[in-house]
Motif scaffolding. Structure first.
Motif: not given
Ligand code: CA
Length: 224
Positions: A7-9, A51, A53, A101
């Motif tokens: 997950e990049d957030e 995730d 994206m 989400k």
């Molecule tokens: Ca993302």
């Protein structure tokens, strides 16, 4: 249990890590898709929270690459609210569950526990009690073949009672299990949700399955 979270957030990732750590899971966070795929293939994890994206490599390609490589690691996909078509795509690619989400951590935890139980083969995917049918894989419930339009919480409540059919559950247990919160002063939440659940799952039908146990809480059973 060891969980890989790709997950990049940063905020979402940190909240997930904190939540799992509090529940005693080991968590590795990964912010990049390519690195996430490499880690997922190591065989060091019991579950992947993915995730879609992502920088490096997107979630779809990670999932299809894993399945193509014969990796059966359970996967829960996190996806954007409006990506309804992604859900279908995800099913065909072999994700085990989805979460839209934004979500409450308790919801993710419930999905993770359910996916892990299914992966360990100890839980049936479908439970039938009288004319009630609960499909855990699809998060669907029906009575006499008619789908019940339940919220995720209502489904969780019904599922919790159904898995313990015939065993009375206290409000405190239900609050902790379904809402993942301490029960002090929260019993009203349970009563309110049981009332809503009954309105959908019991009131329209002759046979009442969700029964009140005086001084205790609730039980789901076929006979009064
Ligand atoms: Ca993302």
């Amino acid at each position: 249990m060891r969980i890989l979270v790709v997950e990049d957030e940063p905020k979402t990732a940190a909240a997930i890590r904190k939540g799992f750590a509090e529940k005693g899971y080991e968590v590795d966070l990964c912010l990049d898709g390519s690195e996430g795929l490499r880690l997922a293939k190591t065989g060091n994890y019991d579950l992947l929270v993915l995730d879609l994206m992502l920088p490096g490599r997107d979630g779809w390609s990670i999932l299809s690459e894993l399945r193509a490589a014969g990796v059966s690691l359970p996967v829960i996909v996190l996806t954007a609210r409006d990506a309804v078509r992604d859900r279908v795509k995800g099913v065909s690619l072999g994700a085990d569950d989805y979460l839209i989400k934004p979500f409450a951590f308790a919801e993710l935890l419930a999905r993770v526990q359910s996916v892990l139980r299914r992966a360990s083969g100890t839980m049936p995917e479908v439970i039938r009690i009288a004319d009630l049918e609960l499909d855990f894989a699809r998060h669907r419930a029906a009575r006499s073949g008619s789908p019940l339009d339940l919220t995720p919480k209502e489904f969780a409540l019904l599922a919790f009672l159904a898995r313990r059919r015939g065993e009375p559950q206290t409000r405190a247990t239900l609050a902790a299990a379904v809402w993942d919160m301490p029960h002090e002063g929260e019993s009203n939440v349970v009563d309110v949700h049981v009332r809503r659940l009954r309105a959908k799952a019991d009131d329209p039908f002759e046979r009442k399955l969700i029964q009140t146990v005086r001084g205790v809480g609730y039980v789901l059973r076929e006979h009064a």
